[in-house]
Design a protein around this motif. Structure first.
Motif, PDB file in Angstrom:
ATOM      1  N   ASN A  79      71.287  22.141-128.642  1.00 31.07           N
ATOM      2  CA  ASN A  79      71.881  21.017-129.370  1.00 31.07           C
ATOM      3  C   ASN A  79      71.082  19.730-129.156  1.00 31.07           C
ATOM      4  O   ASN A  79      71.578  18.732-128.654  1.00 31.07           O
ATOM      5  N   ARG A  80      69.822  19.790-129.545  1.00 35.63           N
ATOM      6  CA  ARG A  80      68.959  18.617-129.575  1.00 35.63           C
ATOM      7  C   ARG A  80      68.461  18.424-131.002  1.00 35.63           C
ATOM      8  O   ARG A  80      68.655  19.276-131.866  1.00 35.63           O
ATOM      9  N   SER A  81      67.794  17.309-131.252  1.00 45.32           N
ATOM     10  CA  SER A  81      67.300  17.024-132.589  1.00 45.32           C
ATOM     11  C   SER A  81      66.046  16.174-132.506  1.00 45.32           C
ATOM     12  O   SER A  81      65.869  15.393-131.557  1.00 45.32           O
ATOM     13  N   TYR A  82      65.183  16.301-133.512  1.00 49.80           N
ATOM     14  CA  TYR A  82      64.026  15.420-133.605  1.00 49.80           C
ATOM     15  C   TYR A  82      63.549  15.368-135.054  1.00 49.80           C
ATOM     16  O   TYR A  82      63.876  16.244-135.878  1.00 49.80           O
ATOM     17  N   GLY A  83      62.799  14.317-135.391  1.00 47.79           N
ATOM     18  CA  GLY A  83      62.315  14.191-136.754  1.00 47.79           C
ATOM     19  C   GLY A  83      61.395  13.001-136.917  1.00 47.79           C
ATOM     20  O   GLY A  83      61.175  12.218-135.990  1.00 47.79           O
ATOM     21  N   PHE A  84      60.863  12.869-138.131  1.00 50.58           N
ATOM     22  CA  PHE A  84      59.991  11.746-138.451  1.00 50.58           C
ATOM     23  C   PHE A  84      60.075  11.469-139.952  1.00 50.58           C
ATOM     24  O   PHE A  84      60.491  12.329-140.745  1.00 50.58           O
ATOM     25  N   GLY A  85      59.693  10.273-140.339  1.00 52.63           N
ATOM     26  CA  GLY A  85      59.696   9.903-141.744  1.00 52.63           C
ATOM     27  C   GLY A  85      58.703   8.796-142.006  1.00 52.63           C
ATOM     28  O   GLY A  85      58.338   8.038-141.091  1.00 52.63           O
ATOM     29  N   VAL A  86      58.236   8.698-143.254  1.00 55.84           N
ATOM     30  CA  VAL A  86      57.299   7.655-143.641  1.00 55.84           C
ATOM     31  C   VAL A  86      57.669   7.190-145.043  1.00 55.84           C
ATOM     32  O   VAL A  86      58.116   7.984-145.878  1.00 55.84           O
ATOM     33  N   SER A  87      57.525   5.895-145.298  1.00 54.56           N
ATOM     34  CA  SER A  87      57.826   5.363-146.621  1.00 54.56           C
ATOM     35  C   SER A  87      56.756   4.378-147.045  1.00 54.56           C
ATOM     36  O   SER A  87      56.046   3.790-146.207  1.00 54.56           O
ATOM     37  N   TYR A  88      56.659   4.198-148.366  1.00 58.09           N
ATOM     38  CA  TYR A  88      55.721   3.237-148.950  1.00 58.09           C
ATOM     39  C   TYR A  88      56.455   2.480-150.047  1.00 58.09           C
ATOM     40  O   TYR A  88      57.053   3.090-150.952  1.00 58.09           O
ATOM     41  N   ALA A  89      56.479   1.175-149.955  1.00 55.10           N
ATOM     42  CA  ALA A  89      57.137   0.344-150.955  1.00 55.10           C
ATOM     43  C   ALA A  89      56.221  -0.818-151.305  1.00 55.10           C
ATOM     44  O   ALA A  89      55.870  -1.629-150.441  1.00 55.10           O
ATOM     45  N   GLN A  90      55.824  -0.875-152.573  1.00 55.15           N
ATOM     46  CA  GLN A  90      54.929  -1.931-153.040  1.00 55.15           C
ATOM     47  C   GLN A  90      55.239  -2.180-154.507  1.00 55.15           C
ATOM     48  O   GLN A  90      55.102  -1.280-155.347  1.00 55.15           O
ATOM     49  N   GLY A  91      55.707  -3.373-154.813  1.00 55.48           N
ATOM     50  CA  GLY A  91      56.049  -3.688-156.184  1.00 55.48           C
ATOM     51  C   GLY A  91      57.163  -2.794-156.704  1.00 55.48           C
ATOM     52  O   GLY A  91      58.190  -2.614-156.043  1.00 55.48           O
ATOM     53  N   PRO A  92      56.979  -2.177-157.880  1.00 52.83           N
ATOM     54  CA  PRO A  92      58.044  -1.347-158.459  1.00 52.83           C
ATOM     55  C   PRO A  92      58.099   0.074-157.910  1.00 52.83           C
ATOM     56  O   PRO A  92      58.985   0.846-158.265  1.00 52.83           O
ATOM     57  N   VAL A  93      57.156   0.429-157.029  1.00 57.21           N
ATOM     58  CA  VAL A  93      57.043   1.809-156.540  1.00 57.21           C
ATOM     59  C   VAL A  93      57.618   1.941-155.132  1.00 57.21           C
ATOM     60  O   VAL A  93      57.345   1.114-154.255  1.00 57.21           O
ATOM     61  N   ASN A  94      58.393   2.996-154.922  1.00 56.94           N
ATOM     62  CA  ASN A  94      58.944   3.304-153.600  1.00 56.94           C
ATOM     63  C   ASN A  94      58.848   4.808-153.382  1.00 56.94           C
ATOM     64  O   ASN A  94      59.410   5.589-154.159  1.00 56.94           O
ATOM     65  N   LEU A  95      58.129   5.217-152.341  1.00 59.52           N
ATOM     66  CA  LEU A  95      57.941   6.630-152.017  1.00 59.52           C
ATOM     67  C   LEU A  95      58.345   6.879-150.565  1.00 59.52           C
ATOM     68  O   LEU A  95      58.188   6.005-149.716  1.00 59.52           O
TER      69      LEU A  95
END
Length: 386
Positions: free
Chosen positions: A186-202
């Motif tokens: 019962n452990r957890s781990y993770g990662f995430g990345v985002s890019y936001a510039q002007g009208p674009v968000n990924l």
């Protein structure tokens, strides 16, 4: 006398300086309304509900300037049900969030406590289920990918969030089991990345839960934080949206791989067992779910907007290939910056699941399951932020 006046003046100046460098804010959000459902356990239902779209919460958050671009930060937040005052996370004093940490302007933020996972932080905002333009009722079946608005909260977690550099933000986390001699249970781990510039968000992310719901640990079933009881749950997600004028359109894909599952919940309401029982629904074996979502929002005026989303979920379970169609349509009218009214309809249909299994009954999130493979719900509600 002069010395006393000087001391009082110095003390007052110090107090004002300390106050200026620290802040504590009381905040909250209330979401309540009436829901009509065509089928719950074989009967239509009218009910007053809380948190159909967004979690109803109140909390405290604060920051203290430590100098040199370093701040001490904290947040204590409790979710509750407005219709009866009950805790959203049973038995938890601050079940929604409870963390403290350090924030550095050049190096990022490190926090410790009960927190939302990093994939929910970065990919979640690109989905209809995370935002007010859809919310919890529009979530993917059984909230299998943890992308709805802060439904799964993880204990014993250490999270790092980078500063934003040229539109890019990175987060990673690790959540301890806190079990002597059983470090990986019962452990957890993770990662995430985002890019936001002007009208674009990924954004993209990965989250793994080991033995979630297995007693105390990172994710527990006792307070309804666990959506699945399984040996391992792995989730990948990827999404993006684009804004042009008053319109925003988005695409999201997520994959949930649930190994050796034994039970499934949905926002703590349980699943259909065939006799009106609302405890955990039974599963056996492994379950794979791929969610493909398209969403859109259009502002007709600064106060009035319409939004919609469609998700097709393809599953694989014990030789069968269940599929879910989930559609949402909402209109929202804001009467002020902090108060709005909404009308939302959600439709779900499931096909291809083993007959009379927990997967064969439609179940819109936050509601009790249908006795058939189809369910329709319409809600009219009010939100107020403070």
């Amino acid at each position: 006398m002069k010395k006393s006046l000087l001391a009082a003046a110095l003390f007052g100046a110090f107090a004002m300086s300390a106050h200026a460098q620290s802040s504590v804010t009381l905040y909250g959000l209330i979401d309540t309304g009436l829901v009509y459902t065509n089928n719950q356990f074989g009967h239509s239902n009218w009910q007053m509900v809380s948190s159909s779209t967004q979690n109803t919460v109140f909390g405290l958050k604060g920051s203290e300037d430590l100098g040199g671009g370093l701040h001490a930060v904290f947040k204590l937040e409790q979710g509750f049900l407005l219709n009866n005052g009950a805790q959203a996370f049973s038995g938890d004093g601050f079940g929604s969030q409870a963390w403290v940490g350090l924030q550095s302007d050049p190096y990022g933020t490190l926090t410790f406590g009960r927190q939302f996972d990093v994939m929910n932080d970065l990919v979640g905002p690109l989905t209809a289920e995370f935002n007010t333009s859809g919310g919890s009722m529009a979530a993917h079946p059984f909230e299998n990918d943890n992308l709805a608005a802060n439904s799964v909260v993880i204990n014993n977690s250490v999270k790092y969030a980078s500063p934003t550099y040229r539109g890019v933000t990175f987060e990673t986390m690790y959540s301890f089991s806190n079990k002597a001699g059983d470090f990986g249970n019962n452990r957890s781990y993770g990662f995430g990345v985002s890019y936001a510039q002007g009208p674009v968000n990924l954004a993209a992310g990965y989250l793994q839960l080991n033995n979630a719901g297995n007693g105390a640990g990172a994710v527990t079933s006792g307070d309804a934080s666990a959506n699945f009881i399984a040996q391992r749950q792995r989730i990948w997600s990827l999404g993006g949206n684009y804004t042009f004028g008053p319109a925003t359109v988005g695409l999201v894909w997520s994959h949930a791989q649930i190994d050796n599952a034994s039970g499934v919940f949905s926002f703590g309401t349980g699943s259909y067992l065939g006799s009106g029982d609302t405890s955990a629904g039974s599963l056996g074996g492994s379950l794979r779910l791929d969610n493909y979502e398209v969403n859109a929002k259009y502002a007709l005026t600064p106060a009035l907007s319409v939004s919609g989303a469609y998700t097709y979920t393809h599953g694989a379970y014990n030789g069968s290939s269940p599929g879910w169609n989930t559609a949402m349509l909402q209109t929202d009218y804001s009467i002020s910056k902090r108060t709005d009214f909404y009308l939302e309809g959600v439709y779900q249909n499931v096909h291809g699941a083993p007959a009379d299994s927990v997967l064969s009954h439609a179940m819109i999130n936050t509601l009790s399951p249908s006795a058939t493979n189809t369910q329709v719900a319409v809600t009219v509600g009010m939100r107020h932020a403070f």
